[in-house]
Design a protein around this motif. Sequence first.
Motif, short mmCIF file in Angstrom:
data_model
loop_
_atom_site.label_atom_id
_atom_site.label_comp_id
_atom_site.label_asym_id
_atom_site.label_seq_id
_atom_site.Cartn_x
_atom_site.Cartn_y
_atom_site.Cartn_z
N UNK A 136 10.51 20.21 7.12
CA UNK A 136 11.06 20.49 5.79
C UNK A 136 11.93 19.32 5.34
N UNK A 137 11.37 18.52 4.45
CA UNK A 137 12.06 17.32 3.97
C UNK A 137 12.25 17.40 2.46
N UNK A 138 13.25 16.65 1.98
CA UNK A 138 13.53 16.65 0.55
C UNK A 138 12.37 16.00 -0.22
N UNK A 139 11.88 16.64 -1.29
CA UNK A 139 10.71 16.11 -2.00
C UNK A 139 11.03 15.05 -3.04
N UNK A 140 12.30 14.92 -3.43
CA UNK A 140 12.62 13.96 -4.48
C UNK A 140 11.84 14.26 -5.75
N UNK A 142 20.32 12.60 -6.47
CA UNK A 142 19.23 12.11 -5.65
C UNK A 142 18.55 13.21 -4.91
N UNK A 143 18.10 12.88 -3.69
CA UNK A 143 17.37 13.86 -2.91
C UNK A 143 18.25 14.85 -2.22
N UNK A 157 20.88 20.01 -8.73
CA UNK A 157 20.19 18.89 -8.09
C UNK A 157 18.72 19.17 -7.83
N UNK A 158 18.33 20.46 -7.84
CA UNK A 158 16.90 20.78 -7.61
C UNK A 158 16.02 20.21 -8.70
N UNK A 159 16.58 19.93 -9.88
CA UNK A 159 15.78 19.36 -10.96
C UNK A 159 15.27 17.97 -10.61
N UNK A 160 15.93 17.32 -9.63
CA UNK A 160 15.50 16.00 -9.17
C UNK A 160 15.00 16.07 -7.73
N UNK A 161 14.69 17.28 -7.26
CA UNK A 161 14.17 17.42 -5.90
C UNK A 161 15.23 17.46 -4.83
N UNK A 162 16.49 17.71 -5.19
CA UNK A 162 17.56 17.82 -4.20
C UNK A 162 17.72 19.26 -3.79
N UNK A 163 17.01 19.67 -2.74
CA UNK A 163 16.99 21.07 -2.30
C UNK A 163 17.88 21.26 -1.08
N UNK A 164 18.44 22.45 -0.95
CA UNK A 164 19.25 22.74 0.24
C UNK A 164 18.36 22.81 1.48
N UNK A 165 17.15 23.34 1.33
CA UNK A 165 16.16 23.34 2.40
C UNK A 165 14.94 22.63 1.86
N UNK A 166 14.46 21.62 2.56
CA UNK A 166 13.32 20.85 2.07
C UNK A 166 12.01 21.62 2.16
N UNK A 167 10.94 20.96 1.80
CA UNK A 167 9.60 21.56 1.80
C UNK A 167 8.71 20.76 2.76
N UNK A 168 7.63 21.39 3.19
CA UNK A 168 6.71 20.75 4.13
C UNK A 168 5.53 20.13 3.39
N UNK A 169 4.86 19.15 3.99
CA UNK A 169 3.65 18.59 3.38
C UNK A 169 2.58 19.66 3.13
N UNK A 220 -7.98 10.89 -10.99
CA UNK A 220 -7.01 11.28 -9.98
C UNK A 220 -5.67 11.48 -10.66
N UNK A 221 -4.87 12.37 -10.13
CA UNK A 221 -3.55 12.66 -10.67
C UNK A 221 -2.60 12.93 -9.52
N UNK A 222 -1.32 12.69 -9.73
CA UNK A 222 -0.36 12.94 -8.66
C UNK A 222 1.04 12.56 -9.06
N UNK A 223 1.92 12.58 -8.06
CA UNK A 223 3.33 12.26 -8.33
C UNK A 223 3.96 11.63 -7.10
N UNK A 224 4.75 10.59 -7.35
CA UNK A 224 5.54 9.97 -6.29
C UNK A 224 6.83 10.76 -6.08
N UNK A 225 7.45 10.55 -4.94
CA UNK A 225 8.73 11.17 -4.65
C UNK A 225 9.53 10.30 -3.70
N UNK A 226 10.77 10.00 -4.05
CA UNK A 226 11.64 9.20 -3.20
C UNK A 226 13.03 9.81 -3.25
N UNK A 227 13.62 10.05 -2.08
CA UNK A 227 14.91 10.71 -2.07
C UNK A 227 16.05 9.70 -1.97
N UNK A 228 17.25 10.22 -2.05
CA UNK A 228 18.45 9.40 -2.08
C UNK A 228 18.50 8.45 -0.88
#
Length: 761
Positions: A398-402, A741-742, A498-510, A593-601
Amino acid sequence: MQETTPPTALRPVAGTAAPLPGAGRGARTAKPKVKKLRLALVLAGLLVLAVISTIFGMMMAVASELPALENNAEFRAARNSTLIADDKAGTQIAKLTGNQNRILVGEDEISPNIKNAVIAIEDRRFYEHKGVDYKGIARAVVADVIHRGARQGASTITQQFVKNALAAQGNRTVFEKLREAALAYHLERKWSKQKILTEYLNTIYFGNGAYGIESAMRTYFGDPRRTKYDPNYRAARFATPAQAALLAGMIASPSGYDPVQNPAAARERRDLVLQRMLQQHMITPTQYAESVKEAVPSQASINPPKPESSEPYFSSWVTQQLVDRYGSGRVFGGGLRIRTTLDPKLQAAAEDAIRNRLTGTALSASLVMIENRTGEVKAMVGGSDFQKKPFNLATNGHRQPGSAFKPFILIKALEEGYGPGSPFNSQPLDIEVPHGNGEHFIVHNYNDSYAGPTSLASATAQSDNSVFAQLGIRLGTRRIARLAERMGIRTPISTNYAMTLGGLRIGVSPLEMAYAYSTIANGGKRVSGTLASSRMGPVAIESVRSPDGRTIDENKRRSQLVIPRAVDEEAKQLLAGVIQHGTGTAARLPEFAAGKTGTTENYGDAWFVGFDDQYTVAVWVGYPDKLKPMLTEFGGKPVAGGTFPALIWRDVMMASIALREERHPGASEPLQAPTQATAPVPAPTETQQAPAGGGSTETQPRAQQTQQPRPQPQPRPQPQPRPQPRPPAGDAPGGGQGGTGGGDTGGTAPGDGGPGAPPSG
């Protein structure tokens, strides 16, 4: 002619009564009633005799089965189950060898702490009942009626042992419950309580490959550096109250109370067992106080048995699903043949892509590939070395998705009437958090670079933090969290700003991210199956067959529309812009193809999640054991979502396209990538290349633009955004965490730029 005289009425003789009308008819029917009564009594007697004979016969029959329930007999009779891949050859990817990892122990080789803990939580009347706990059954029935559902179990330890043993032999019938109860009743008269408890503890699966109590002790509390044990050593002898309570608590759900996957739930369950032990005077108050302070095992401390598998991360995940569904005895000893969804060639492509890109770095990566139309997992990379690091990053990491979380905000906005051209003002934000005791939510774009007046399409492509913070707060963080859940995210989503930028208290899995994005790829439909890994979740099992080839279970596809089709199509086109001219240009393919990048703090986590018409793939890159900034690992530059993750994603997708042509040459003409998004923005001008340290050096790929782009949806009338957003009534979090941030603390979110290009969002 002779005259006839009328008959003379006779008077009844004195002292006799005249017959009543119909009396003769009643006398005639009395005898048949007596006959029926006699017949009913005879039949009832025969029925009682039949029941007694049946019970006697069953008792005699089950008595003959008792020797087969012995651990040693069941151990000898067990047949390994196998996992096979989803290919024509039926390639075997794992052998479920429970006996290889199971060590049978005797009564005097198990600590009293373990026995007491199991009795305290599983069967507190174990020493009082005779195999079937009638008081427990009554109590469970009352609880079920009060709560209108199954709330308590009534099976005793003896019944559970019988069930486990019969499942291992594959001998369960339609009368299994009655037969198990009869066996349990008879078993109590032949075996001692201690023998029953010992045999039971030898048949339990504790997760992470630990089959039986001795294997569980070595897995969760042994020395991770130790590979061999003395043949006479028994770790179960030395279990502390805290250790015993943790293992006893896991019996009900090895995956739900796994200390690595769910440490909070595991600790809470362990403490409940300790509390029960204290209440039943099995431990002292001092032992209880000391035990609840102990930490639960971590991913670094467990030492699971080595599975006999070519794909141990995937097979261990599937094995737990099988145990939850069919029981450990049947899975490890029933000779089942399980066809999985794993595609060996796609799995090899995923592993090659990660290895080629990350060679020369200390980074790790995780990847999950899902087939859109079926929801089936076709490839899974949970780590680089299962023996050294068995923790599955793909399912449990469970990692921050950014910024990879932003599509959930995007889709909610489109549902609410926003469109690609909706205007926003990209600017620094300082927002006071309602009920936050003066806390402020500070938002900056990378390098303090702001677009000023911009559109939703441009903000999506460039991952603009300012715009998505405004939009997310305006929409309501709770509503966004509910949408993410509907799309397939199982981890509880925090509703802080912070969740609006992917800063979650518990991250998500791939796995969660890939599955949720596949909902977008499927036109808004969440696709699952009857053999899914969780309710309406991704699928890893296609079919289960018995040793003789009989089909036990077969997956049947299910789907649920969770995003309106028109909204989903708009979201697809906006996310295609990320790859075409946004932060994910390194992932560009020669087709749509479509997608989204994610980078945390501080560049602690980097993601790319995207899809084409056939597959959805999530890629995470980072350090698995800690949050360590990746500031120079990409050829001296930071690792953002548009670098290693996007390149790995592209390599895997290109391999899948080549494989599609190999398997179905000319079957279908791929859709070409659109030449421009709904609202075009300038593309990065820098030359974007992979560094020498990241594997093969490669110039930024460009799409082949030989066909016309897909028709773009017409923008709908849009509401005017407010320059200073405030949360809607009733949907503001009760004191969110600050930060941009993340993480959940203050800071500036890094961008998600591609290789060599300064990130911008």
